[in-house]
Design an enzyme around this catalytic site. Structure first.
Site, PDB file in Angstrom:
ATOM      1  N   ASP A   5       0.850  -1.192   0.000  1.00 44.32           N
ATOM      2  CA  ASP A   5       0.000   0.000   0.000  1.00 44.32           C
ATOM      3  C   ASP A   5       0.891   1.248   0.000  1.00 44.32           C
ATOM      4  O   ASP A   5       1.695   1.442   0.907  1.00 44.32           O
ATOM      5  CB  ASP A   5      -0.920   0.000   1.222  1.00 44.32           C
ATOM      6  CG  ASP A   5      -2.065   0.999   1.066  1.00 44.32           C
ATOM      7  OD1 ASP A   5      -1.794   2.167   0.715  1.00 44.32           O
ATOM      8  OD2 ASP A   5      -3.224   0.610   1.295  1.00 44.32           O
ATOM      9  N   SER A  55      -6.955   4.373  -1.484  1.00 45.91           N
ATOM     10  CA  SER A  55      -6.854   2.910  -1.492  1.00 45.91           C
ATOM     11  C   SER A  55      -8.186   2.233  -1.807  1.00 45.91           C
ATOM     12  O   SER A  55      -8.210   1.032  -2.059  1.00 45.91           O
ATOM     13  CB  SER A  55      -6.341   2.400  -0.141  1.00 45.91           C
ATOM     14  OG  SER A  55      -5.018   2.821   0.033  1.00 45.91           O
ATOM     15  N   SER A 120      -8.055  -1.656   1.281  1.00 48.66           N
ATOM     16  CA  SER A 120      -7.454  -2.591   0.307  1.00 48.66           C
ATOM     17  C   SER A 120      -8.045  -4.000   0.403  1.00 48.66           C
ATOM     18  O   SER A 120      -8.578  -4.505  -0.592  1.00 48.66           O
ATOM     19  CB  SER A 120      -5.930  -2.647   0.452  1.00 48.66           C
ATOM     20  OG  SER A 120      -5.376  -1.365   0.506  1.00 48.66           O
ATOM     21  N   GLU A 278      -1.496  -8.063   1.659  1.00 44.05           N
ATOM     22  CA  GLU A 278      -1.143  -6.646   1.656  1.00 44.05           C
ATOM     23  C   GLU A 278      -0.166  -6.303   2.777  1.00 44.05           C
ATOM     24  O   GLU A 278      -0.400  -6.637   3.938  1.00 44.05           O
ATOM     25  CB  GLU A 278      -2.397  -5.785   1.842  1.00 44.05           C
ATOM     26  CG  GLU A 278      -2.046  -4.305   1.834  1.00 44.05           C
ATOM     27  CD  GLU A 278      -3.151  -3.394   2.349  1.00 44.05           C
ATOM     28  OE1 GLU A 278      -3.262  -2.279   1.827  1.00 44.05           O
ATOM     29  OE2 GLU A 278      -3.894  -3.776   3.270  1.00 44.05           O
ATOM     30  N   HIS A 287       2.473   8.447   5.349  1.00 47.72           N
ATOM     31  CA  HIS A 287       1.541   9.504   5.780  1.00 47.72           C
ATOM     32  C   HIS A 287       2.087  10.288   6.975  1.00 47.72           C
ATOM     33  O   HIS A 287       1.804  11.463   7.139  1.00 47.72           O
ATOM     34  CB  HIS A 287       0.183   8.901   6.155  1.00 47.72           C
ATOM     35  CG  HIS A 287      -0.710   8.649   4.978  1.00 47.72           C
ATOM     36  ND1 HIS A 287      -1.030   9.634   4.058  1.00 47.72           N
ATOM     37  CD2 HIS A 287      -1.367   7.532   4.578  1.00 47.72           C
ATOM     38  CE1 HIS A 287      -1.850   9.115   3.142  1.00 47.72           C
ATOM     39  NE2 HIS A 287      -2.055   7.851   3.420  1.00 47.72           N
ATOM     40  N   ASP A 324      -0.996   0.258  -4.802  1.00 45.60           N
ATOM     41  CA  ASP A 324      -2.269   0.874  -5.193  1.00 45.60           C
ATOM     42  C   ASP A 324      -2.073   2.298  -5.703  1.00 45.60           C
ATOM     43  O   ASP A 324      -2.735   2.725  -6.633  1.00 45.60           O
ATOM     44  CB  ASP A 324      -3.287   0.802  -4.054  1.00 45.60           C
ATOM     45  CG  ASP A 324      -2.734   1.231  -2.705  1.00 45.60           C
ATOM     46  OD1 ASP A 324      -1.533   1.564  -2.611  1.00 45.60           O
ATOM     47  OD2 ASP A 324      -3.510   1.240  -1.738  1.00 45.60           O
TER      48      ASP A 324
HETATM   49 ZN   LIG Z   1      -2.930   6.263   2.294  1.00 43.21          ZN
END
Ligand SMILES: [Zn+2]
Length: 470
Positions: A5, A55, A120, A278, A287, A324
């Site tokens: 991700d 996502s 996801s 994932e 982030h 993604d």
């Molecule tokens: Zn994100």
């Protein structure tokens, strides 16, 4: 299918360098396990109404094969975000490759390091107008009716296709438990409808007379690893699973361990299986501008894929590894070969102040200027620690995703299909084609029809020849 991700192309370069440096080498020359795959392509990640994707819409693209609106999962672009009524219209719902696999009597598993109800993994089963509706409380909180628009945890336990998934491993117990209850590790439940969905999952399986097991820690998982039950539900945290850098490896399974048990369990079906794995917290590290954690989570995806390549034959198992969406992490010039990828550049800005080899365009790591100039982030008290936030330019509570393309790596049958640059929504169609499931199935039927036609023509020719000789 393996998903990193937020695993942007610069994340790959930085993670492979860190991998090599962790092994005492210069690093840049290293390779992540999947970077060795014979085919690589690029996917365009925008969604129907957003230039830079999230996502949820990307999961719908790479698992269901259509692009849709930002924040929505398993529904077409006819469903605006939060439009509960539109999401209930059957014509607006789309099937995932997990459903294509089930329809062909194959087994399905989902594995993640985030809450299992996160966007996801939800792409494999949920039909929902808002990715945030993970529990009934989340639906109520936005003034929608959770008995009409069922939350993602409820869909996971009670709705097709997830009620037929054989392996479900991740975090996020709180979305399954009532708010009057605390889970095994003290996290309070989220639900206001009084449901204990973990118990309901167990009751469902018991009523079907199948073997099943719910596990919540590593020891319990390892106890079933040699002979897994038919159905396995593992929820290892109240919320997301911990970053590997913070986790206790005695009590918490690694992504590699989760992947291995999932493959061992699903491989028992002779028809084959679809497994989605994932590494979900690469995204969270980015982030928060916690670059060391983002790169370490990428290395754990590398390890999980490596284990999968050892367990699965290249002859009959397609492995696809992708991301993604991207992030706004940059690798800044021009440090010499072998410099710590997590360190500062050997150069300084025009203002005479150092800058980092890795920085972000935006995020919580932005520091205010002091006396009109940038601060020296290498002078921070916690500089170099895992919790240190690297430098960002634009101040934002959450660093943002990026809009650039992501890489797609493929190994196994029909891997060459994944070369080139294409829409992200093409990925499941290629996987379906390779596996002879889903909308691609008619190609497989066409091939076998063609084979039988050729056989028939050849037989007629043979008969004709024999007849003439007589
Ligand atoms: Zn994100």
């Amino acid at each position: 299918m393996f998903l990193g991700d937020g695993m942007s192309v610069p994340t790959l370069a930085a993670a492979r360098t860190l991998l090599g440096q962790n092994q005492g080498r210069t690093g840049e020359e290293s390779q992540l396990s999947f970077e060795d795959f014979p085919t690589v392509g690029l996917a365009k990640t925008y969604c129907v109404n957003h230039q830079i994707a999230d996502s949820a819409c990307t999961a719908t693209a790479y698992l269901c094969g259509v692009k849709n609106n930002y924040g929505t999962i398993g529904v077409t672009a006819a469903v605006p975000r939060r439009d509960c009524a539109a999401s209930l219209v059957k014509a607006n719902q789309v099937a995932s490759i997990a459903e294509w696999a089930l329809q062909d009597d194959r087994d399905v598993g989902i594995v993640t390091t985030t809450r299992i109800t996160h966007a996801s993994p939800a792409g494999a089963f949920a039909k929902i107008a808002n990715r945030n509706w993970e529990s009934d409380y989340d639906v109520l909180d936005e003034d929608r009716d959770p008995t009409l628009c069922r939350d993602i945890a409820h869909q996971l336990v009670h709705s097709y296709p997830a009620n037929r998934f054989k392996v479900i491993l991740g975090g996020g117990r709180k979305k399954f438990l009532p708010h009057t209850m605390y889970d095994e590790e003290g996290t309070q439940g989220d639900r206001t409808d009084g449901l204990n969905l973990i118990e309901e999952w167990e009751a469902n399986k018991a009523s079907q007379n199948v073997t099943y097991k719910y596990v919540w820690n590593r020891e319990q998982l390892m106890n079933v690893s040699q002979s897994p039950p038919e159905y396995l539900l593992g929820l290892f945290e109240g919320n997301h699973m911990k970053y590997h850098l913070d986790a206790n490896n005695e009590t918490e399974p690694t992504l590699t361990e989760l992947t291995e048990i999932a493959i061992r369990s699903l491989s028992r079906n002779e028809n084959g299986f679809f497994l989605f794995v994932e590494s979900g917290r690469i995204d969270h590290g980015h982030h928060d501008n916690l670059v060391h954690k983002a790169l370490d989570e990428t290395i754990h995806l590398h390890l999980a894929v490596q284990r999968a390549t050892e367990l699965l034959s290249e002859e009959d198992s397609l492995i696809v590894v992708t991301a993604d969406h991207s992030h706004v992490m940059a690798i800044n010039g021009y440090t010499p070969r072998g410099s710590s990828i997590l360190g500062r550049s050997n150069e300084v800005g025009d203002d005479g102040i150092p800058y980092m080899t890795i920085s972000y365009t935006n995020g919580p790591g932005a520091r205010g200027h002091v006396n009109g100039s940038r601060v020296d982030v290498t002078a921070d008290d916690d500089f170099g620690s895992n919790a240190w936030m690297t430098h960002a330019e634009v101040p934002l509570e959450d660093e943002t995703h990026g809009g650039d393309d992501v890489a797609v790596f493929a190994r196994g049958p029909h891997h060459a299909l994944f070369t080139g640059l294409y829409e992200q929504s093409r990925i499941p169609h290629l996987m379906g084609y390779a596996a002879c499931i889903g909308p691609g199935l008619h190609y497989c039927n066409a091939t076998s029809t063609m084979r039988s036609s050729i056989f028939l023509i050849f037989s007629l020719y043979l008969l004709n020849t024999l007849f003439r000789r007589r």
